[in-house]
Scaffold this motif. Structure first.
Motif, PDB file in Angstrom:
ATOM      1  N   ASN A 116       0.840  -1.191   0.000  1.00 46.02           N
ATOM      2  CA  ASN A 116       0.000   0.000   0.000  1.00 46.02           C
ATOM      3  C   ASN A 116       0.874   1.240   0.000  1.00 46.02           C
ATOM      4  O   ASN A 116       2.092   1.160   0.220  1.00 46.02           O
ATOM      5  N   VAL A 117       0.254   2.385  -0.232  1.00 49.17           N
ATOM      6  CA  VAL A 117       0.952   3.670  -0.169  1.00 49.17           C
ATOM      7  C   VAL A 117       0.121   4.619   0.682  1.00 49.17           C
ATOM      8  O   VAL A 117      -1.098   4.476   0.810  1.00 49.17           O
ATOM      9  N   SER A 118       0.786   5.605   1.282  1.00 49.61           N
ATOM     10  CA  SER A 118       0.089   6.609   2.087  1.00 49.61           C
ATOM     11  C   SER A 118      -0.757   7.498   1.187  1.00 49.61           C
ATOM     12  O   SER A 118      -0.472   7.655  -0.005  1.00 49.61           O
ATOM     13  N   ALA A 119      -1.805   8.089   1.771  1.00 49.72           N
ATOM     14  CA  ALA A 119      -2.742   8.895   0.987  1.00 49.72           C
ATOM     15  C   ALA A 119      -2.044  10.055   0.290  1.00 49.72           C
ATOM     16  O   ALA A 119      -2.347  10.382  -0.855  1.00 49.72           O
ATOM     17  N   MET A 120      -1.093  10.680   0.973  1.00 50.13           N
ATOM     18  CA  MET A 120      -0.427  11.841   0.391  1.00 50.13           C
ATOM     19  C   MET A 120       0.899  12.056   1.069  1.00 50.13           C
ATOM     20  O   MET A 120       1.026  11.909   2.288  1.00 50.13           O
ATOM     21  N   GLY A 121       1.911  12.398   0.297  1.00 49.13           N
ATOM     22  CA  GLY A 121       3.185  12.779   0.872  1.00 49.13           C
ATOM     23  C   GLY A 121       3.190  14.248   1.238  1.00 49.13           C
ATOM     24  O   GLY A 121       2.323  15.016   0.823  1.00 49.13           O
ATOM     25  N   ASN A 122       4.167  14.646   2.031  1.00 52.48           N
ATOM     26  CA  ASN A 122       4.299  16.041   2.433  1.00 52.48           C
ATOM     27  C   ASN A 122       5.626  16.596   1.946  1.00 52.48           C
ATOM     28  O   ASN A 122       6.636  15.883   1.918  1.00 52.48           O
ATOM     29  N   ASP A 123       5.610  17.875   1.550  1.00 56.90           N
ATOM     30  CA  ASP A 123       6.818  18.567   1.119  1.00 56.90           C
ATOM     31  C   ASP A 123       7.533  17.772   0.024  1.00 56.90           C
ATOM     32  O   ASP A 123       6.891  17.212  -0.854  1.00 56.90           O
ATOM     33  N   ALA A 124       8.870  17.694   0.092  1.00 57.66           N
ATOM     34  CA  ALA A 124       9.609  16.982  -0.950  1.00 57.66           C
ATOM     35  C   ALA A 124       9.268  15.501  -0.979  1.00 57.66           C
ATOM     36  O   ALA A 124       9.399  14.840  -2.008  1.00 57.66           O
ATOM     37  N   GLY A 125       8.805  14.958   0.161  1.00 57.81           N
ATOM     38  CA  GLY A 125       8.422  13.559   0.192  1.00 57.81           C
ATOM     39  C   GLY A 125       7.269  13.231  -0.721  1.00 57.81           C
ATOM     40  O   GLY A 125       7.088  12.069  -1.114  1.00 57.81           O
ATOM     41  N   ALA A 126       6.466  14.220  -1.088  1.00 59.85           N
ATOM     42  CA  ALA A 126       5.344  13.987  -1.995  1.00 59.85           C
ATOM     43  C   ALA A 126       5.811  13.741  -3.416  1.00 59.85           C
ATOM     44  O   ALA A 126       5.041  13.262  -4.254  1.00 59.85           O
ATOM     45  N   LEU A 127       7.068  14.049  -3.707  1.00 61.65           N
ATOM     46  CA  LEU A 127       7.558  14.018  -5.078  1.00 61.65           C
ATOM     47  C   LEU A 127       8.200  12.682  -5.454  1.00 61.65           C
ATOM     48  O   LEU A 127       8.649  12.516  -6.581  1.00 61.65           O
ATOM     49  N   THR A 128       8.269  11.742  -4.523  1.00 61.83           N
ATOM     50  CA  THR A 128       8.882  10.438  -4.768  1.00 61.83           C
ATOM     51  C   THR A 128       7.921   9.340  -4.334  1.00 61.83           C
ATOM     52  O   THR A 128       7.344   9.415  -3.248  1.00 61.83           O
ATOM     53  N   SER A 129       7.735   8.326  -5.169  1.00 59.32           N
ATOM     54  CA  SER A 129       6.844   7.227  -4.798  1.00 59.32           C
ATOM     55  C   SER A 129       7.516   6.335  -3.770  1.00 59.32           C
ATOM     56  O   SER A 129       8.726   6.120  -3.802  1.00 59.32           O
ATOM     57  N   ALA A 130       6.719   5.825  -2.833  1.00 65.65           N
ATOM     58  CA  ALA A 130       7.249   4.958  -1.779  1.00 65.65           C
ATOM     59  C   ALA A 130       6.195   3.914  -1.434  1.00 65.65           C
ATOM     60  O   ALA A 130       5.084   4.270  -1.029  1.00 65.65           O
ATOM     61  N   ILE A 131       6.514   2.636  -1.599  1.00 60.97           N
ATOM     62  CA  ILE A 131       5.575   1.574  -1.268  1.00 60.97           C
ATOM     63  C   ILE A 131       5.859   1.046   0.128  1.00 60.97           C
ATOM     64  O   ILE A 131       6.999   1.046   0.590  1.00 60.97           O
ATOM     65  N   ARG A 132       4.808   0.617   0.815  1.00 62.53           N
ATOM     66  CA  ARG A 132       4.933  -0.009   2.120  1.00 62.53           C
ATOM     67  C   ARG A 132       4.423  -1.436   2.002  1.00 62.53           C
ATOM     68  O   ARG A 132       3.354  -1.682   1.452  1.00 62.53           O
ATOM     69  N   MET A 133       5.199  -2.384   2.515  1.00 67.19           N
ATOM     70  CA  MET A 133       4.842  -3.802   2.437  1.00 67.19           C
ATOM     71  C   MET A 133       4.668  -4.344   3.843  1.00 67.19           C
ATOM     72  O   MET A 133       5.513  -4.123   4.714  1.00 67.19           O
ATOM     73  N   ARG A 134       3.551  -5.025   4.062  1.00 67.37           N
ATOM     74  CA  ARG A 134       3.237  -5.622   5.353  1.00 67.37           C
ATOM     75  C   ARG A 134       3.257  -4.597   6.493  1.00 67.37           C
ATOM     76  O   ARG A 134       3.600  -4.899   7.623  1.00 67.37           O
ATOM     77  N   GLY A 135       2.911  -3.374   6.175  1.00 64.97           N
ATOM     78  CA  GLY A 135       2.793  -2.334   7.178  1.00 64.97           C
ATOM     79  C   GLY A 135       4.086  -1.699   7.608  1.00 64.97           C
ATOM     80  O   GLY A 135       4.073  -0.812   8.466  1.00 64.97           O
ATOM     81  N   LEU A 136       5.208  -2.098   7.041  1.00 65.40           N
ATOM     82  CA  LEU A 136       6.499  -1.583   7.474  1.00 65.40           C
ATOM     83  C   LEU A 136       6.930  -0.387   6.627  1.00 65.40           C
ATOM     84  O   LEU A 136       6.327  -0.056   5.617  1.00 65.40           O
ATOM     85  N   ASN A 137       8.012   0.253   7.057  1.00 66.70           N
ATOM     86  CA  ASN A 137       8.531   1.436   6.375  1.00 66.70           C
ATOM     87  C   ASN A 137       9.042   1.074   4.983  1.00 66.70           C
ATOM     88  O   ASN A 137       9.522  -0.043   4.770  1.00 66.70           O
ATOM     89  N   PRO A 138       8.946   1.990   4.000  1.00 66.52           N
ATOM     90  CA  PRO A 138       9.468   1.691   2.657  1.00 66.52           C
ATOM     91  C   PRO A 138      10.934   1.278   2.648  1.00 66.52           C
ATOM     92  O   PRO A 138      11.359   0.550   1.746  1.00 66.52           O
ATOM     93  N   ASN A 139      11.720   1.729   3.621  1.00 63.40           N
ATOM     94  CA  ASN A 139      13.132   1.331   3.678  1.00 63.40           C
ATOM     95  C   ASN A 139      13.303  -0.160   3.957  1.00 63.40           C
ATOM     96  O   ASN A 139      14.393  -0.699   3.765  1.00 63.40           O
ATOM     97  N   GLU A 140      12.247  -0.822   4.432  1.00 69.55           N
ATOM     98  CA  GLU A 140      12.354  -2.224   4.816  1.00 69.55           C
ATOM     99  C   GLU A 140      11.882  -3.168   3.723  1.00 69.55           C
ATOM    100  O   GLU A 140      11.619  -4.343   3.964  1.00 69.55           O
ATOM    101  N   VAL A 141      11.804  -2.643   2.489  1.00 65.78           N
ATOM    102  CA  VAL A 141      11.501  -3.453   1.303  1.00 65.78           C
ATOM    103  C   VAL A 141      12.690  -3.360   0.361  1.00 65.78           C
ATOM    104  O   VAL A 141      13.126  -2.263   0.002  1.00 65.78           O
ATOM    105  N   LEU A 142      13.236  -4.502  -0.022  1.00 63.08           N
ATOM    106  CA  LEU A 142      14.365  -4.520  -0.951  1.00 63.08           C
ATOM    107  C   LEU A 142      13.843  -4.647  -2.378  1.00 63.08           C
ATOM    108  O   LEU A 142      12.985  -5.486  -2.660  1.00 63.08           O
ATOM    109  N   VAL A 143      14.364  -3.818  -3.276  1.00 61.86           N
ATOM    110  CA  VAL A 143      13.980  -3.862  -4.684  1.00 61.86           C
ATOM    111  C   VAL A 143      15.178  -4.292  -5.519  1.00 61.86           C
ATOM    112  O   VAL A 143      16.273  -3.725  -5.404  1.00 61.86           O
TER     113      VAL A 143
END
Length: 874
Positions: A116-143
């Motif tokens: 899933n993804v958050s409804a809306m990013g804030n500031d510069a964070g809104a300009l980059t897509s970030a997926i969340r897997m199993r409820g964890l932070n996007p940093n905890e998904v390896l691509v």
């Protein structure tokens, strides 16, 4: 390697019907780019073979994802997704296309229950897509891309929320036309791939055919209020290189306008509750009540390109490579400033806009073979980087226009907070606020061989080594962006925020796949990594599977993992200045952060366990059910959040100037900290059934369900002004525990008959819960009592309002028609009935412009989206 004992699982199977699926076939990783001299680019790969005519949309109703050969989560060859010891889901390009979404991240959220993804990013964070897997932070998904680690974005998400600290791989920078399919490993895999593989692994497999031409064009808009127009065009095709090689080119151009739901700014209404903090605008200039568009999607224009190639260089040796490049220009609104803010410059008021100019590129070169002392081998080097220029547009530096401004040309030694390098009495309206660059150079050597060990099946032994160099650079903005109070909306980074940092990572791994019995598979993996900045880590994984019959199998995995703090988390700092609020992120190594209790970051540590059952009750009916538990220690979070005089002192220590007249409680600071331990438990169910209805066509039914819950098991504390203070408050705790849907169910039916195809998808998002702060309409007399301390409720950092985003159902519909064997047209609607999130209470709605909970990873705020698409294939 110490691995904690597995917990006991108990579960009950549930079943529904749903999704997919078209399948593209992938060869094993070691042979993935090995060209066949006759018909196939990839030896033994159906997707690379010049076979008979196929539907123009690339679908194949008779295919099943369980038939697809996978390369993720295993070093064994010729293994199908259905045979995997760990759960793996395969999403074909056609499945992603039928999502109706033009962005890869959005397509994944529509077709995969655990992302899933958050409804809306804030500031510069809104300009980059970030997926969340199993409820964890996007940093905890390896691509991965073709099994190789993908570099991350340089644009850090610096605002408080579920994505705080994220510098994820931006999936949207990879052209959708280049994707053959995606393999999602739903398990921890640090022992195989290293850092970040805690929630799971997303492996993007690119096209490698030496023939064909595919073109697509799509356009559509959101029905909410008629804005948010989007369009994309893409093309890809293959060429033969000397008969035993391939060159596959892919490109995409994408654009989307802002989509802003209708809101009414409290300051423009002419009324407010008694004691509200909002200073009502009563000037003579008339402006629309919905002038504040801070809650909106960014405007974005993006161009993507990829070049994949491979060729036999000598007997048993193949060369291969992949080059990707993407450019993005994006803009996001900040809070609107009324006409009385600076009438000499903006007589009708203004909305500062944050901009990003981004270049993202990567190149992989490799050699592979199949007989180095009977070992299959693969040696590669990959260099990738992301470069971002963050800017302000339609803004102003009020300090440069004020009477307090002091020109450095006449006072070069001035230490005044209002000193300006570029003079006084004027202000630019456009500046560069800062620049980031994140680069990653990865070199790998992998070896694999089968040995006869007396077991029923040969044992596969794989081992390898990796070196990775990571660099991170921050460049200060132009002086007007940060001097004399900085630009309105987004204050730039000054030279003392800038710097360049790097680290080396050395790793080695060993993996053994054994079959003690014909139907029993056991896989052991171990990995050692050394980071020059955070030390050593050892990780192990044990997976097993037993097939009782061809229709019933059980499987389980236990592993430990880690996520090293990123260079951005260790060194980034920023300040965000709103119309009447200031929020500062302190660098964790700074004296200002240390005064609030900050300490150097250490890696997150995880223990993963899962168990499941695989069933095929009748031919063509496939069911997988898995339970999982992920324990994470030392999670990196937004810690040390304080406001008032303590926060003001910390911000001023960094040299920032605060606007005059601020409510002290509206100034807050925070920093990165290893502040919490969590336990995530869940249940995944996937089922699919292909129903052949003869003259009535084929109906592919499939379903996926993710039940997910994260709870805190420990919260660290720090000393602030002699008082022990937890690093998480109720709001920040909700970001990592309840802002993610408690459940997500996707039910899909795909029907093909003659030249027609119809896809209908029902998605149910479970409840999310956030703790919201009390904003400007909260009466100043309202008080908050926390731990016996009485304080103002407005902007309180200890008292919050619970907000529940109740469950929502979304309906997606797509209808296609093959005009000719080469041309396919489609019309569709995502969220047919224009379902939107719940609206928040006006007391928790900042300026009246944030009508939804931006941090909820539930239904999109964009409402219904209607589109048309044309696909051509030759």
């Amino acid at each position: 390697m110490a691995i904690r004992k597995a917990f006991l699982f108990s579960t009950a199977l549930t079943f529904g019907l749903v999704v997919d699926a078209t399948v593209s076939y992938a060869a094993p990783l070691v042979d993935e780019q090995k060209p066949d001299n006759k018909k196939s680019v990839v030896k033994g790969t159906k997707s690379g073979t010049k076979s008979g005519p196929k539907p123009v949309d690339g679908t194949n109703a008779s295919a099943s994802s369980s038939e697809t050969l996978i390369v993720t989560g295993t070093h064994a060859v010729n293994r199908k997704a259905q045979q995997s010891t760990s759960p793996v889901t395969v999403l074909s390009a056609a499945t992603l296309r039928r999502s109706g979404q033009m962005n890869l991240a959005d397509a994944l959220t529509r077709t995969y229950a655990s992302i899933n993804v958050s409804a809306m990013g804030n500031d510069a964070g809104a300009l980059t897509s970030a997926i969340r897997m199993r409820g964890l932070n996007p940093n905890e998904v390896l691509v991965l891309v073709d099994g190789k680690r993908r570099h991350t974005t340089a644009n850090i998400y610096a605002d408080a929320g579920p994505d705080f600290g994220a510098t994820p791989v931006d999936l949207n920078m990879i052209p959708a036309a280049a994707i053959d399919h995606i393999e999602v490993l739903e398990d921890g895999a640090a022992a195989l791939y290293g850092s970040d593989a805690i929630a799971g692994v997303v492996n993007i497999i690119t096209k490698k055919t030496n023939h064909g031409l595919n073109m697509s064009a799509q356009t559509g808009a959101n029905a909410y209020n008629g804005d948010g127009w989007q369009y994309q065009t893409s093309i890809d095709g293959g060429l033969s290189l000397g008969g035993d090689g391939y060159l596959h080119l892919s490109g995409q151009v994408y654009h989307t306008d802002h989509m802003a739901p209708y809101t009414e700014d409290h300051r423009l209404l002419g009324y407010a509750p008694a004691g509200a903090a909002t200073s009502l605008y009563t000037g003579s200039v008339s402006v629309p009540k919905n002038s504040n568009k801070v809650m909106s999607t960014p405007e974005e224009t993006r161009e993507n390109l990829s070049i994949a190639f491979g060729k036999t260089l000598a007997e048993g040796i193949q060369g291969y490579g992949l080059i990707t490049y993407a450019h993005r220009h994006a803009e996001a609104y900040e809070n609107y400033r009324p006409p009385n803010t600076l009438p000499s410059v903006y007589p009708s008021g203004f909305s500062p806009i944050e901009t990003m100019e981004e270049n993202d590129y990567a190149a992989t070169l490799g050699l592979k073979g199949d007989n180095f002392f009977k070992f299959a081998w693969d040696i590669s080097t990959t260099y990738g980087a992301d470069e971002d220029k963050i800017g302000d547009k339609n803004s102003v530096n009020a300090g440069m226009l004020s009477s307090k401004c002091i020109a450095r040309s006449t006072n070069p030694t001035s230490t005044s907070a209002y000193a300006s390098t570029d003079g006084c009495g004027w202000s630019p309206t456009t500046t560069r606020a800062e620049s980031y660059r994140m680069a990653q150079w990865t070199n790998t050597a992998d070896f694999r061989r089968n040995f006869k060990t007396g077991f029923a099946t040969p044992t596969t032994i794989a081992f390898g080594a990796e070196h990775r160099l990571e660099t991170y650079e921050i460049t200060a903005g132009t002086p007007p962006s940060y001097e004399a109070g900085g630009m309105a909306g987004y204050v730039g980074l000054s030279p003392h925020n800038a710097g360049s940092w790097s680290r080396d990572i050395w790793a080695g791994y060993l993996d053994g796949d054994f079959h003690p019995l014909k139907h029993w598979d056991v896989d052991f993996a171990g990995r050692f990594e050394h980071y020059t900045d955070v030390g050593n880590t050892e990780n192990g994984k044990v997976s097993t599977r037993y097939d009782f019959t061809r229709r019933i199998a059980v499987r389980g995995t236990i592993s430990n993992g880690f996520r090293a703090p990123t260079l951005a988390e260790q060194h980034f700092s920023a300040i965000n200045v709103g119309a009447s609020t200031v929020s500062g992120l302190l660098p964790v190594s700074s004296g200002a952060a240390r005064s609030l209790g900050a300490s150097p970051l250490k890696p997150e540590r995880s223990t993963n366990a899962s168990a499941g059952i695989v069933l095929e009750p009748v031919n063509g009916f496939h069911v997988e059910a898995d339970v999982y538990q992920i324990n994470i220690r030392d999670r990196i979070i937004a810690g040390g959040s304080v406001n008032g005089p303590t926060a003001i002192n910390a911000v001023q220590q960094l040299g920032f100037v605060l606007p005059s007249g601020l409510d002290p409680n509206a100034v807050s600071t925070y920093y990165f900290a290893n502040g919490a331990s969590t336990r995530t438990q869940g249940f995944d169910l996937k089922a699919s059934y292909l129903l052949h209805m003869h003259r009535y066509g084929n109906l592919n039914l499939s379903a996926s369900l993710d039940l997910n819950r994260t709870r805190l098991s420990h919260v660290a504390a720090t000393m602030v002004n002699g008082v022990s203070t937890p690093l998480l408050n109720a709001a920040t705790a909700s970001y990592i525990t309840t802002a993610y849907p408690r459940s997500k169910l996707i039910l899909n039916a795909y029907w093909t008959i003659g030249k027609w195809d119809v896809n209908i998808r029902q998605t149910r998002y479970g409840q999310t819960t956030d703790m919201l702060a009390y904003q400007d309409w909260t009466p100043s007399s309202a008080q908050c009592v926390s731990n016996g301390v009485v304080s103002a409720l407005r902007y309180s950092n200890t008292c919050f309002a619970q907000f529940n985003n109740t469950p929502r159902w979304l309906t997606d519909l797509e209808i296609g028609y093959s005009v000719t064997p080469h041309l396919h047209v489609t019309v569709g609607a995502n969220n047919v009935f224009n379902i939107r999130p719940r609206m928040v209470n006006p007391l928790n709605n900042n300026y009246g412009a944030r009508i939804y909970d931006a941090n909820s990873a539930q239904v999109p705020m964009t409402g219904g989206y209607y589109y048309g698409r044309i696909d051509a294939r030759f």
